[in-house]
Design an enzyme around this catalytic site. Sequence first.
Site: not given
Length: 87
Positions: A55-57
């Site tokens: 996951f990331c932003r």
Amino acid sequence: MSLKEIFEIKDFSLVDVRTPLEFQRGSIIGAINIPMNEVVNRLDELKKMEPLVVFCRSGNRSEQVMHYLREQGVEEVWNGGGWEELN
């Protein structure tokens, strides 16, 4: 397998692919930080961590990482999207 089903698995790894600075500002408890630009060099480490939820932003970087990992033979990897949505 859906993301909901993945979260029912007890032994999966959460990998935050944002930068170290972004990670320091907040992430998901238990997640480890492997920034997107380090994924190639840490491929062996990531392979040992399967199954993975990356996951990331916003989900964009993690989508790219997921596709790359699948191309490298990591079968159990899913894009978790943005970290705030997973929290």
